[in-house]
Design a protein around this motif. Structure first.
Motif, PDB file in Angstrom:
ATOM      1  N   GLY A  59      25.300 -21.948 -41.520  1.00 34.98           N
ATOM      2  CA  GLY A  59      24.840 -20.886 -42.647  1.00 34.98           C
ATOM      3  C   GLY A  59      25.567 -19.675 -41.681  1.00 34.98           C
ATOM      4  O   GLY A  59      24.277 -19.626 -40.819  1.00 34.98           O
ATOM      5  N   ALA A  60      25.717 -18.756 -42.179  1.00 32.80           N
ATOM      6  CA  ALA A  60      26.382 -17.581 -41.093  1.00 32.80           C
ATOM      7  C   ALA A  60      24.846 -16.427 -41.096  1.00 32.80           C
ATOM      8  O   ALA A  60      25.125 -15.886 -40.791  1.00 32.80           O
ATOM      9  N   ASP A  61      24.020 -16.406 -42.545  1.00 31.73           N
ATOM     10  CA  ASP A  61      22.700 -15.913 -42.512  1.00 31.73           C
ATOM     11  C   ASP A  61      21.583 -16.683 -42.049  1.00 31.73           C
ATOM     12  O   ASP A  61      20.946 -16.349 -42.780  1.00 31.73           O
ATOM     13  N   SER A  62      21.635 -17.172 -41.089  1.00 32.92           N
ATOM     14  CA  SER A  62      20.778 -17.729 -40.859  1.00 32.92           C
ATOM     15  C   SER A  62      20.416 -17.719 -39.103  1.00 32.92           C
ATOM     16  O   SER A  62      21.363 -17.419 -38.436  1.00 32.92           O
ATOM     17  N   LEU A  63      19.529 -17.640 -38.405  1.00 33.04           N
ATOM     18  CA  LEU A  63      18.799 -17.165 -37.250  1.00 33.04           C
ATOM     19  C   LEU A  63      18.121 -18.001 -35.989  1.00 33.04           C
ATOM     20  O   LEU A  63      17.352 -18.475 -36.923  1.00 33.04           O
ATOM     21  N   THR A  64      17.885 -17.833 -34.905  1.00 33.46           N
ATOM     22  CA  THR A  64      17.427 -18.873 -34.504  1.00 33.46           C
ATOM     23  C   THR A  64      17.095 -18.437 -32.734  1.00 33.46           C
ATOM     24  O   THR A  64      17.987 -17.000 -32.626  1.00 33.46           O
ATOM     25  N   ILE A  65      15.840 -17.703 -32.822  1.00 30.01           N
ATOM     26  CA  ILE A  65      15.303 -17.387 -31.431  1.00 30.01           C
ATOM     27  C   ILE A  65      14.840 -18.052 -30.387  1.00 30.01           C
ATOM     28  O   ILE A  65      14.103 -18.896 -30.936  1.00 30.01           O
ATOM     29  N   ARG A  66      14.965 -18.010 -29.484  1.00 29.88           N
ATOM     30  CA  ARG A  66      14.155 -19.157 -28.107  1.00 29.88           C
ATOM     31  C   ARG A  66      13.888 -18.030 -27.469  1.00 29.88           C
ATOM     32  O   ARG A  66      14.356 -16.899 -26.701  1.00 29.88           O
ATOM     33  N   SER A  67      13.179 -17.998 -26.735  1.00 28.35           N
ATOM     34  CA  SER A  67      12.861 -17.348 -24.792  1.00 28.35           C
ATOM     35  C   SER A  67      13.864 -17.680 -24.315  1.00 28.35           C
ATOM     36  O   SER A  67      14.758 -18.632 -24.151  1.00 28.35           O
ATOM     37  N   TYR A  68      13.608 -17.136 -23.363  1.00 31.13           N
ATOM     38  CA  TYR A  68      15.436 -16.851 -22.351  1.00 31.13           C
ATOM     39  C   TYR A  68      14.658 -16.609 -21.125  1.00 31.13           C
ATOM     40  O   TYR A  68      14.093 -15.334 -20.754  1.00 31.13           O
ATOM     41  N   THR A  69      14.646 -16.984 -20.397  1.00 30.11           N
ATOM     42  CA  THR A  69      14.149 -17.173 -18.590  1.00 30.11           C
ATOM     43  C   THR A  69      15.359 -16.256 -17.869  1.00 30.11           C
ATOM     44  O   THR A  69      15.776 -17.417 -17.519  1.00 30.11           O
ATOM     45  N   ARG A 254       8.988  -3.243 -20.531  1.00 32.43           N
ATOM     46  CA  ARG A 254       9.352  -2.526 -20.062  1.00 32.43           C
ATOM     47  C   ARG A 254      10.943  -1.718 -21.220  1.00 32.43           C
ATOM     48  O   ARG A 254      11.662  -2.855 -20.982  1.00 32.43           O
ATOM     49  N   SER A 255      10.688  -0.564 -21.129  1.00 28.18           N
ATOM     50  CA  SER A 255      12.521  -0.631 -21.242  1.00 28.18           C
ATOM     51  C   SER A 255      13.397  -0.992 -20.264  1.00 28.18           C
ATOM     52  O   SER A 255      14.413  -1.250 -20.598  1.00 28.18           O
ATOM     53  N   ASP A 256      12.757  -0.959 -18.845  1.00 33.72           N
ATOM     54  CA  ASP A 256      14.358  -1.266 -18.042  1.00 33.72           C
ATOM     55  C   ASP A 256      14.573  -3.009 -18.025  1.00 33.72           C
ATOM     56  O   ASP A 256      14.937  -3.414 -16.933  1.00 33.72           O
ATOM     57  N   GLU A 257      13.504  -4.038 -18.559  1.00 29.06           N
ATOM     58  CA  GLU A 257      13.344  -5.166 -18.770  1.00 29.06           C
ATOM     59  C   GLU A 257      13.897  -5.834 -19.829  1.00 29.06           C
ATOM     60  O   GLU A 257      14.209  -4.954 -20.926  1.00 29.06           O
ATOM     61  N   ASP A 258      14.793  -6.904 -18.903  1.00 27.95           N
ATOM     62  CA  ASP A 258      15.629  -7.401 -20.145  1.00 27.95           C
ATOM     63  C   ASP A 258      14.868  -7.989 -20.956  1.00 27.95           C
ATOM     64  O   ASP A 258      13.178  -8.706 -21.133  1.00 27.95           O
ATOM     65  N   ASP A 259      15.568  -8.506 -22.281  1.00 34.53           N
ATOM     66  CA  ASP A 259      14.647  -9.741 -23.486  1.00 34.53           C
ATOM     67  C   ASP A 259      14.548 -10.840 -23.051  1.00 34.53           C
ATOM     68  O   ASP A 259      15.647 -10.783 -21.875  1.00 34.53           O
ATOM     69  N   ASP A 260      13.085 -11.328 -23.246  1.00 42.07           N
ATOM     70  CA  ASP A 260      12.816 -12.557 -22.623  1.00 42.07           C
ATOM     71  C   ASP A 260      13.442 -13.306 -23.544  1.00 42.07           C
ATOM     72  O   ASP A 260      12.433 -14.520 -23.923  1.00 42.07           O
ATOM     73  N   PHE A 261      14.312 -12.993 -24.751  1.00 44.52           N
ATOM     74  CA  PHE A 261      14.440 -14.070 -25.379  1.00 44.52           C
ATOM     75  C   PHE A 261      15.715 -14.313 -26.024  1.00 44.52           C
ATOM     76  O   PHE A 261      16.329 -12.533 -25.756  1.00 44.52           O
ATOM     77  N   ARG A 262      16.365 -14.974 -26.838  1.00 46.60           N
ATOM     78  CA  ARG A 262      17.634 -14.706 -27.709  1.00 46.60           C
ATOM     79  C   ARG A 262      17.502 -14.579 -28.920  1.00 46.60           C
ATOM     80  O   ARG A 262      16.679 -15.357 -29.380  1.00 46.60           O
ATOM     81  N   ILE A 263      18.255 -14.032 -29.594  1.00 51.42           N
ATOM     82  CA  ILE A 263      18.629 -13.964 -31.144  1.00 51.42           C
ATOM     83  C   ILE A 263      20.155 -14.204 -31.694  1.00 51.42           C
ATOM     84  O   ILE A 263      21.093 -13.757 -31.141  1.00 51.42           O
ATOM     85  N   GLN A 264      19.682 -16.284 -32.062  1.00 50.95           N
ATOM     86  CA  GLN A 264      21.560 -15.854 -32.257  1.00 50.95           C
ATOM     87  C   GLN A 264      21.938 -16.631 -33.586  1.00 50.95           C
ATOM     88  O   GLN A 264      20.880 -16.457 -34.023  1.00 50.95           O
ATOM     89  N   THR A 265      23.185 -16.283 -34.006  1.00 53.27           N
ATOM     90  CA  THR A 265      23.439 -15.879 -35.329  1.00 53.27           C
ATOM     91  C   THR A 265      24.475 -17.307 -34.957  1.00 53.27           C
ATOM     92  O   THR A 265      24.760 -17.661 -34.310  1.00 53.27           O
ATOM     93  N   ALA A 266      24.660 -17.940 -36.181  1.00 51.67           N
ATOM     94  CA  ALA A 266      25.447 -19.332 -36.140  1.00 51.67           C
ATOM     95  C   ALA A 266      26.944 -18.707 -35.486  1.00 51.67           C
ATOM     96  O   ALA A 266      27.780 -19.295 -34.887  1.00 51.67           O
ATOM     97  N   GLU A 267      27.426 -17.172 -36.191  1.00 52.45           N
ATOM     98  CA  GLU A 267      28.496 -16.793 -35.436  1.00 52.45           C
ATOM     99  C   GLU A 267      28.713 -16.737 -33.827  1.00 52.45           C
ATOM    100  O   GLU A 267      29.806 -16.968 -32.881  1.00 52.45           O
TER     101      GLU A 267
END
Ligand code: ATP
Ligand code: MG
Lengths: 408, 239
Positions: A59-69, A254-267
């Protein structure tokens, strides 16, 4: 010229087959190089088209969010997490979301028992919304219900493979299976989903999310995944950036910190896969060019030995009228044929290897060598033969007839 | 081609080798003419320059100086590839150690010189068969050299020399590796070839062989010591 070309090929083949073992060993570098590239190409060729299909079915219109360290945090022992709180926040504030569900997977496949049968499967805790998000529906029975979650019922929806592996009856509904020492009632059987990257998506057991939480215990350490599907009107990029803002503020970044999660699409998953495939191709390409280089040097080496061994023969040929270019062609053709034969053997064994690999992985598409790869492999081996044959051939052609005839 | 009948005309041919500081005069001012259908033997002690002489006559080697007219054309200063062509067209070489290609059977060995003339397989084959028949080896055409006796090998080599219909046949100690009976057979073959009109030049140190020849040239220290066109005279001289 034409006659002598045929003639040279004939005697080159005679020379190659007169020293069969040596010729074979000489071309081993080329054989291995070509075989490995053909094996990989023949396996991945069918695979990437096939994987494209599989990802599309996600499904192209689905998203997966996972934590990312991030790696630095990992070294410090800090682990990022997505919590049920994050889920609630997204449910409350997210825009353009059609359905959303937490998924809580066991770290590795877990044991399931049915009577005397034991099998291993992926256990996933999730909610009724999962069926919409993952486009995964039941063929028999029902999916997980909201009430299952509220009351932490011990019910399970299973995939085709689990049914097969456990020898469950064709209608497995109301059968009980044992999972982590607890009994679960089967309430639904999923439609077959096929597999992705050679891994079956039907070897899965879905249980209520809350039940999974209680099985895992220690709620405070839970790191969940969140899957969601979008409303038809929603814009993927907007949703992603909005979710990012929500999660970043929830995690006090903080604005200088990276995301601690990843939002992934099927694409994105597919792009990642393409990247992996590209890297793999480059690595293989590197291996192949090295082994072709080594193979070429091997051929040059043996051809030089061969020129020395056949010095007298060269003298004889010159004495009866061979010109330098006759001798040059003779040895060049021999080197080229040698290396082409190596390429051919490599091609066949690579194809055989590819077939072996793809047939040993269940549900994998059969190996196939595209014509361009075969031609390229042969072309390259021929080229290597010419390239590394020039030096020995020139050495042979330059020999003085008298010196060559006197050579002992 | 010149207007006289001389196939070979050497004028003041020298061949020098530098061995360190020493200069070896392998050939030292050779003048000789060889007529068509001549049957000539070069004799002389070891190191007198016979092989060097034959190699130059056969265009395998180039003289240090002098003029070598082969069929009226000066070949002394030609390039290697031009010499290859001359060898292929004009010269039939027969060696003491046969010098057959070890992996090729008798037929292929005899066909080989014709490959360099771009003659098609069928013609090559029939010409080679003819030459092999001429030397009496019709039954042995598919034998490899190591499946043939010494005499048979030399016959293959002679067939290979004949197949190109050269203007001269050169043989450097052609019977040096053969027993006396086979030697006689080969020399009789040479006599026949001479009778058929071939021009033959043979290097030898065996008296019996020189006796077959019409003309005997004795060499000494790179020079021509004696040159007799009659068999009898050469015989006397040799003693
Ligand atoms: N490549 C060479 N380098 C140096 N010297 C050479 C070379 N070839 C021949 N010679 C010298 O030239 C002289 C003539 O040699 P050649 O081989 O012509 O003698 P030959 O008459 O054929 O002797 P034999 O009867 O022993 O075969 C000899 O002194 C020999 O050492
Ligand atoms: Mg000699």
């Amino acid at each position: 010229m034409f006659f002598s070309l045929i003639e040279s090929s004939r005697s080159a083949l005679a020379a190659i087959f007169a020293n069969r073992l040596r010729s074979f060993l000489t071309t081993l570098g080329i054989i291995i190089g070509v075989a490995s590239v053909i094996a990989v190409v023949s396996v991945t060729g069918g695979m990437s088209a096939f994987i494209g299909d599989s990802f599309a079915s996600l499904g192209a219109d689905s998203l997966t969010i996972r934590s990312y360290t991030p790696f630095e945090d990992l070294m410090k022992g800090i682990r990022s997490r997505l919590t049920p709180g994050d889920l609630e926040l997204i449910e409350k504030r997210g825009e353009g979301i059609a359905s959303i569900t937490p998924v809580l997977e066991a770290n590795r496949s877990s044991q399931i028992k049915y009577g005397p049968q034991t099998a291993y499967s992926l256990i996933m805790g999730t909610t009724y919304a999962y069926q919409d998000v993952a486009q995964s529906y039941t063929q028999i029975g029902r999916f997980l219900a909201q009430s299952d979650n509220l009351t932490r019922r011990r019910v399970a929806v299973i995939g085709e493979d689990v049914k097969e592996n456990l020898n469950l009856p064709d209608n497995p509904i109301n059968e009980y299976v044992e999972l982590s020492g607890e009994w679960f009632k089967i309430v639904g059987l999923l439609e077959p989903m096929g597999d992705i990257m050679g891994q079956s998506r039907d070897n899965i057991v879905l249980i209520p999310y809350s039940t999974m939480v209680s099985i895992l215990g220690n709620q405070s350490r839970i790191d969940i995944g969140i899957q969601l599907s979008l409303t038809p009107a929603a814009n993927l990029e907007n949703v992603v950036s909005q979710l990012t803002t929500v999660l970043r503020s929830a995690h006090d970044l903080r604005s200088d910190e990276d995301d601690d999660f990843r939002i992934q699409t099927a694409e994105q998953l597919m792009e990642q896969f393409d990247q992996i495939l590209g890297t793999l191709t480059m690595v293989i390409g590197g291996i192949v060019s090295i082994s072709l280089l080594v193979g070429g040097i091997g051929i040059m080496n043996i051809m030089l030995v061969s020129v020395t061994e056949r010095t007298r023969e060269i003298g004889i040929c010159k004495a009866i009228g061979a010109k330098s270019n006759h001798i040059l062609m003779q040895f060049l053709i021999e080197a080229t044929l040698l290396s082409l034969l190596g390429g051919l053997i490599g091609l066949l064994s690579g194809y055989g290897l590819g077939m072996l690999i793809s047939s040993s992985i269940p549900d994998f598409p059969p190996a196939s060598v595209p014509l361009w790869a075969a031609l390229l492999a042969l072309g390259f081996s021929g080229f290597v033969g010419i390239l590394f044959g020039i030096l020995p051939a020139a050495k042979a052609a330059r020999l003085d007839p008298i010196d060559a005839l006197r050579y002992e | 081609m010149g207007n006289n009948t001389a196939v070979i005309n050497l004028k003041n041919i020298t061949k020098h080798y530098e061995m360190g500081s020493q200069l070896v005069r392998a050939l030292d001012g050779i003048n000789i003419e060889v007529e068509r259908n001549d049957y000539l033997a070069f004799i002389g002690s070891s190191g007198s320059g016979k092989s060097t002489m034959l190699n130059i006559l056969g265009c395998l080697d180039r003289p240090t100086s002098g003029q070598y007219d082969l069929n009226g054309k000066n070949v002394a200063k030609l390039y290697q590839n031009e010499l290859s062509e001359i060898r292929n067209l004009e010269i039939g070489f027969i060696f003491q150690s046969f010098n057959l290609l070890p992996r090729a059977n008798a037929l292929n060995n005899v066909m080989q010189p014709l490959v360099y003339r771009n003659i098609g397989f069928r013609n090559r084959r029939s010409m080679a068969m003819e030459a092999l028949t001429r030397v009496g080896l019709k039954e042995r055409v598919d034998h490899l050299p190591n499946q043939l006796s010494g005499g048979q090998r030399q016959r293959v080599a002679i067939a290979r020399a004949l197949v190109t219909q050269p203007s001269i046949l050169l043989a450097d100690e052609p019977t040096g590796n053969l027993d006396s009976k086979t030697t006689l057979e080969i020399m009789e073959l040479f006599d026949e070839l001479h009778d058929e009109g071939h021009t033959l030049i043979v290097v030898t140190h065996e008296e019996e062989i020189a006796q077959h020849c019409r003309r005997v040239v004795e060499m000494k220290d790179g020079k021509i010591f004696s040159d007799n066109s009659s068999k009898k005279k050469a015989h006397e001289k040799a003693h």
